[in-house]
Design an enzyme around this catalytic site. Sequence first.
Site, PDB file in Angstrom:
ATOM      1  N   VAL A 165       0.858  -1.192   0.000  1.00  0.00           N
ATOM      2  CA  VAL A 165       0.000   0.000   0.000  1.00  0.00           C
ATOM      3  C   VAL A 165       0.893   1.241   0.000  1.00  0.00           C
ATOM      4  O   VAL A 165       1.739   1.405   0.895  1.00  0.00           O
ATOM      5  CB  VAL A 165      -0.937   0.006   1.230  1.00  0.00           C
ATOM      6  CG1 VAL A 165      -1.772   1.285   1.253  1.00  0.00           C
ATOM      7  CG2 VAL A 165      -1.848  -1.224   1.220  1.00  0.00           C
ATOM      8  N   HIS A 186       2.925   3.203   6.354  1.00  0.00           N
ATOM      9  CA  HIS A 186       2.258   2.571   7.493  1.00  0.00           C
ATOM     10  C   HIS A 186       3.280   1.778   8.268  1.00  0.00           C
ATOM     11  O   HIS A 186       4.184   1.171   7.700  1.00  0.00           O
ATOM     12  CB  HIS A 186       1.103   1.667   7.056  1.00  0.00           C
ATOM     13  CG  HIS A 186       1.435   0.719   5.945  1.00  0.00           C
ATOM     14  ND1 HIS A 186       1.575   1.127   4.634  1.00  0.00           N
ATOM     15  CD2 HIS A 186       1.655  -0.610   5.932  1.00  0.00           C
ATOM     16  CE1 HIS A 186       1.864   0.084   3.878  1.00  0.00           C
ATOM     17  NE2 HIS A 186       1.934  -0.982   4.643  1.00  0.00           N
TER      18      HIS A 186
END
Length: 125
Positions: free
Chosen positions: A106, A110
Amino acid sequence: MPIDATQPYDPNNVFAKILRGEIPNRTVYEDEWALAFHDINPQAPLHVLVIPKGAYVSWDDFSARASAEEIAGFVRAVGHVAREAGLVEPGYRLLANIGGHGHQEVPHLHVHLFGGRQMGAMLPR
Ligand code: AMP
């Protein structure tokens, strides 16, 4: 497929949509700088993702371009989530995947926070 960590930020990535409230998430913590939510495919009894509110592709992008305030806010949020989950005494693992060799999927920075079991060796050999 892993992403290219040097690509420009894609505002239609799944975590950007979560930040805009366009798709649901199971929020654990939110403040001015970060959002923490349960991973949709947990790999430990507790598997939380912590993301900065700003538009950063990866750890590389964030560490190069984010302000000192954004960086401090994000790092403090990660620590806060772990403390609130009671993970400090038993211990836990943080992981950030970056680009191709890191197998980042992604393209919004993160940090994975894993807890609730013994994590074993750091990497498969
Ligand atoms: P990475 O390989 O580090 O990019 O990890 C991406 C993580 O995002 C994986 O652990 C996925 O299970 C997780 N993920 C993907 N889509 C969602 C979603 N909609 N909500 C929560 N976690 C997600």
